[in-house]
Scaffold this motif. Structure first.
Motif, PDB file in Angstrom:
ATOM      1  N   ALA A   1       0.752  -1.228   0.186  1.00  0.00           N
ATOM      2  CA  ALA A   1       0.061   0.002  -0.046  1.00  0.00           C
ATOM      3  C   ALA A   1       1.179   1.262   0.074  1.00  0.00           C
ATOM      4  N   GLU A   2       2.127   1.269   0.717  1.00  0.00           N
ATOM      5  CA  GLU A   2       2.733   2.631   0.888  1.00  0.00           C
ATOM      6  C   GLU A   2       3.908   2.310   0.062  1.00  0.00           C
ATOM      7  N   GLY A   3       4.338   1.319  -0.969  1.00  0.00           N
ATOM      8  CA  GLY A   3       5.268   1.547  -1.970  1.00  0.00           C
ATOM      9  C   GLY A   3       6.270   0.372  -1.368  1.00  0.00           C
ATOM     10  N   LEU A   4       6.937  -0.099  -2.080  1.00  0.00           N
ATOM     11  CA  LEU A   4       7.911  -1.127  -1.880  1.00  0.00           C
ATOM     12  C   LEU A   4       9.000  -0.675  -1.545  1.00  0.00           C
ATOM     13  N   VAL A   5       9.803  -1.241  -0.463  1.00  0.00           N
ATOM     14  CA  VAL A   5      10.896  -0.837   0.165  1.00  0.00           C
ATOM     15  C   VAL A   5      12.112  -1.683  -0.478  1.00  0.00           C
ATOM     16  N   PRO A   6      13.245  -1.064  -1.037  1.00  0.00           N
ATOM     17  CA  PRO A   6      14.066  -1.692  -1.502  1.00  0.00           C
ATOM     18  C   PRO A   6      15.126  -2.650  -0.441  1.00  0.00           C
ATOM     19  N   PRO A   7      15.386  -3.703  -1.028  1.00  0.00           N
ATOM     20  CA  PRO A   7      16.250  -4.746  -0.391  1.00  0.00           C
ATOM     21  C   PRO A   7      17.514  -3.640   0.397  1.00  0.00           C
ATOM     22  N   GLY A   8      17.635  -3.929   1.670  1.00  0.00           N
ATOM     23  CA  GLY A   8      18.511  -3.303   2.504  1.00  0.00           C
ATOM     24  C   GLY A   8      18.309  -2.146   3.255  1.00  0.00           C
ATOM     25  N   ASP A   9      17.075  -1.383   2.536  1.00  0.00           N
ATOM     26  CA  ASP A   9      16.505  -0.361   3.268  1.00  0.00           C
ATOM     27  C   ASP A   9      15.616  -0.689   4.434  1.00  0.00           C
ATOM     28  N   SER A  10      15.365  -0.021   5.661  1.00  0.00           N
ATOM     29  CA  SER A  10      14.207  -0.548   6.528  1.00  0.00           C
ATOM     30  C   SER A  10      12.893  -0.105   6.261  1.00  0.00           C
ATOM     31  N   SER A  11      11.873  -0.597   6.870  1.00  0.00           N
ATOM     32  CA  SER A  11      10.704  -0.247   6.918  1.00  0.00           C
ATOM     33  C   SER A  11      10.057  -0.479   8.458  1.00  0.00           C
ATOM     34  N   PRO A  12       8.879   0.470   8.441  1.00  0.00           N
ATOM     35  CA  PRO A  12       8.372   0.486   9.703  1.00  0.00           C
ATOM     36  C   PRO A  12       7.713  -0.843  10.349  1.00  0.00           C
ATOM     37  N   ALA A  13       8.261  -1.118  11.506  1.00  0.00           N
ATOM     38  CA  ALA A  13       7.860  -2.286  12.269  1.00  0.00           C
ATOM     39  C   ALA A  13       6.367  -2.304  12.391  1.00  0.00           C
ATOM     40  N   LEU A  14       5.689  -3.615  12.077  1.00  0.00           N
ATOM     41  CA  LEU A  14       4.445  -3.639  12.303  1.00  0.00           C
ATOM     42  C   LEU A  14       4.050  -4.796  13.259  1.00  0.00           C
ATOM     43  N   ALA A  15       3.146  -4.683  14.016  1.00  0.00           N
ATOM     44  CA  ALA A  15       2.398  -5.835  14.771  1.00  0.00           C
ATOM     45  C   ALA A  15       1.169  -6.002  14.262  1.00  0.00           C
ATOM     46  N   TYR A  16       0.903  -7.294  14.518  1.00  0.00           N
ATOM     47  CA  TYR A  16      -0.599  -7.992  14.093  1.00  0.00           C
ATOM     48  C   TYR A  16      -0.997  -8.438  15.475  1.00  0.00           C
ATOM     49  N   LEU A  17      -2.263  -7.841  15.747  1.00  0.00           N
ATOM     50  CA  LEU A  17      -2.725  -8.343  16.866  1.00  0.00           C
ATOM     51  C   LEU A  17      -4.024  -9.140  16.408  1.00  0.00           C
ATOM     52  N   ASN A  18      -4.099 -10.392  16.753  1.00  0.00           N
ATOM     53  CA  ASN A  18      -5.210 -11.282  16.745  1.00  0.00           C
ATOM     54  C   ASN A  18      -5.954 -11.544  17.384  1.00  0.00           C
ATOM     55  N   LEU A  19      -7.433 -10.989  17.507  1.00  0.00           N
ATOM     56  CA  LEU A  19      -8.359 -11.007  18.433  1.00  0.00           C
ATOM     57  C   LEU A  19      -9.024 -12.183  17.875  1.00  0.00           C
ATOM     58  N   GLY A  20      -8.827 -13.331  18.618  1.00  0.00           N
ATOM     59  CA  GLY A  20     -10.015 -14.390  18.402  1.00  0.00           C
ATOM     60  C   GLY A  20     -10.474 -14.984  19.631  1.00  0.00           C
ATOM     61  N   THR A  21     -10.601 -16.235  19.905  1.00  0.00           N
ATOM     62  CA  THR A  21     -11.127 -16.743  21.037  1.00  0.00           C
ATOM     63  C   THR A  21     -10.042 -16.376  22.117  1.00  0.00           C
ATOM     64  N   GLY A  22      -8.760 -16.436  21.904  1.00  0.00           N
ATOM     65  CA  GLY A  22      -7.604 -15.948  22.745  1.00  0.00           C
ATOM     66  C   GLY A  22      -7.195 -14.654  22.269  1.00  0.00           C
ATOM     67  N   LEU A  23      -6.137 -14.364  22.461  1.00  0.00           N
ATOM     68  CA  LEU A  23      -5.411 -13.027  21.998  1.00  0.00           C
ATOM     69  C   LEU A  23      -3.829 -13.327  21.862  1.00  0.00           C
ATOM     70  N   ALA A  24      -3.419 -13.095  20.501  1.00  0.00           N
ATOM     71  CA  ALA A  24      -2.139 -13.285  20.278  1.00  0.00           C
ATOM     72  C   ALA A  24      -1.551 -12.211  19.469  1.00  0.00           C
ATOM     73  N   SER A  25      -0.491 -12.068  19.150  1.00  0.00           N
ATOM     74  CA  SER A  25       0.354 -11.115  18.390  1.00  0.00           C
ATOM     75  C   SER A  25       1.688 -11.614  17.783  1.00  0.00           C
ATOM     76  N   ALA A  26       2.047 -10.928  16.924  1.00  0.00           N
ATOM     77  CA  ALA A  26       3.366 -10.995  15.972  1.00  0.00           C
ATOM     78  C   ALA A  26       3.717  -9.783  15.788  1.00  0.00           C
TER      79      ALA A  26
END
Length: 344
Positions: free
Chosen positions: A128-153
């Motif tokens: 969505a934001e435009g691809l990041v070239p290899p070797g460059d950094s991109s913003p860290a993203l957390a995925y929060l999974n709200l299901g029967t339990g709670l988990a994230s990565a």
């Protein structure tokens, strides 16, 4: 033969979904079936649906794939391919990578389902934001999974952050207070106030006047109103913890409860705004603008599994395709899922 495609297999507690996706994010096929039970059943269903996708293809002809990835709940070791303790699938131990490779005749990369979903969410946002070239950094993203339990990565520069035994980002079993027992054996875990099981405990079915707790609260159900207040506060706390402890600059919320839609997102953002009003430190983080909701019908774990083959543990960037033009995650989802194709 259509080349350059990736196959992703998401073995969930209820259904197994298989997607065929190209590096530019186009979904060419998406099919699912009820998940099998036990090691043999889990593999049999996954293989059957995968073969159905591979033999059918986008235009009714067989396809070539550059990589195959699979994910499932439990403790999944991406190096050995071993999956353990997937209780809902009645799997204590399964050589997931080895068995799928043997049946499909190709190497299969494997990962935990929430970590694969985090990779999928990261890939959607990066497109969505435009691809990041290899070797460059991109913003860290957390995925929060709200299901029967709670988990994230957490995903940083296209690589899932693993930590001790792959526990990095797993904040559901962080004790935050209260006296509700948690399935992990502790008391007062974050999962007890921010999950489907928490909502069911706080708003028990015999007391429900509607299916949607936000709709029930708006209609005057005081118990539902109290339950959604606790839920939104718990999710807000989860977002704050991820931002402060993992360095995530974006938190994408998915899972079954994401189907509650905009009312949930508004409630979580309102809680984060309240936190900001009481703390200058929290206010400077701008958390309400950093959290977003992923549509519940987007096969984010299957998409993440499909891209596992482009990631090497501990390496830098996965291989990318053509940059997308969308500017928001919603736009990215529309770009990934062809118009009119039913997902889920």
């Amino acid at each position: 033969m259509t080349a350059g495609l990736r196959l992703g297999i998401d073995i969930g507690g209820t259904k197994t979904a298989v997607t065929l996706v190209s590096d530019d994010g186009t979904v060419h096929a998406l099919r699912s079936a009820p998940s099998g039970r036990g090691p043999v059943g889990v593999v049999d269903v996954a293989v059957r649906v995968a073969r159905d996708v591979l033999e059918g293809g986008a235009a009714g002809s067989a396809v070539d794939v550059v990589s195959v990835g699979a994910c499932m709940p439990g403790l999944v070791d991406p190096v050995t391919g071993l999956a353990r303790h997937a209780v809902n699938l009645e799997v204590e131990s399964l050589d997931l990578g080895g068995e799928l490779s043997r049946h499909l005749g190709v190497p299969v990369w494997v990962e935990n389902d929430v970590k694969a979903a985090a990779l999928g969410a990261w890939r959607l946002r990066t497109s969505a934001e435009g691809l990041v070239p290899p070797g460059d950094s991109s913003p860290a993203l957390a995925y929060l999974n709200l299901g029967t339990g709670l988990a994230s990565a957490v995903v940083r520069d296209g690589v899932v952050v693993r930590g001790i035994d792959g526990a990095a980002g797993e904040i559901g079993h962080l004790p935050v207070g209260g006296d509700a027992p948690c399935s992990c054996g502790q008391v007062g875990c974050l999962e007890t106030v921010a999950s489907g099981s928490a909502l069911a405990r706080l708003w028990p079915e015999p007391r429900r006047r509607a299916r949607d707790p936000f709709a029930a609260a708006a209609a005057g159900d005081l118990l539902a109103a109290a339950a959604v207040d606790v839920l939104c506060t718990g999710v807000g706390l989860a977002v704050q913890v991820l931002a402060l402890a993992s360095g995530a600059e974006r938190v994408v919320v998915g899972g079954g409860l994401a189907g509650l839609g905009e009312p949930l997102l508004r409630g979580v953002r309102a809680d984060l705004e309240r936190r900001g009003r009481s703390s200058r430190i929290v206010e400077t983080l701008g958390l309400p603008e950093r959290v977003e909701l992923l549509a519940a019908d987007v096969p984010v774990a299957a998409l993440g599994a499909a891209w596992l083959g482009s990631v090497r543990p501990g390496a830098g960037h996965p291989a990318f395709g053509t940059a997308g033009t969308a500017r928001t995650t919603a736009d990215a989802v529309r770009a990934v899922v062809p118009s009119g194709e039913r997902v889920g």
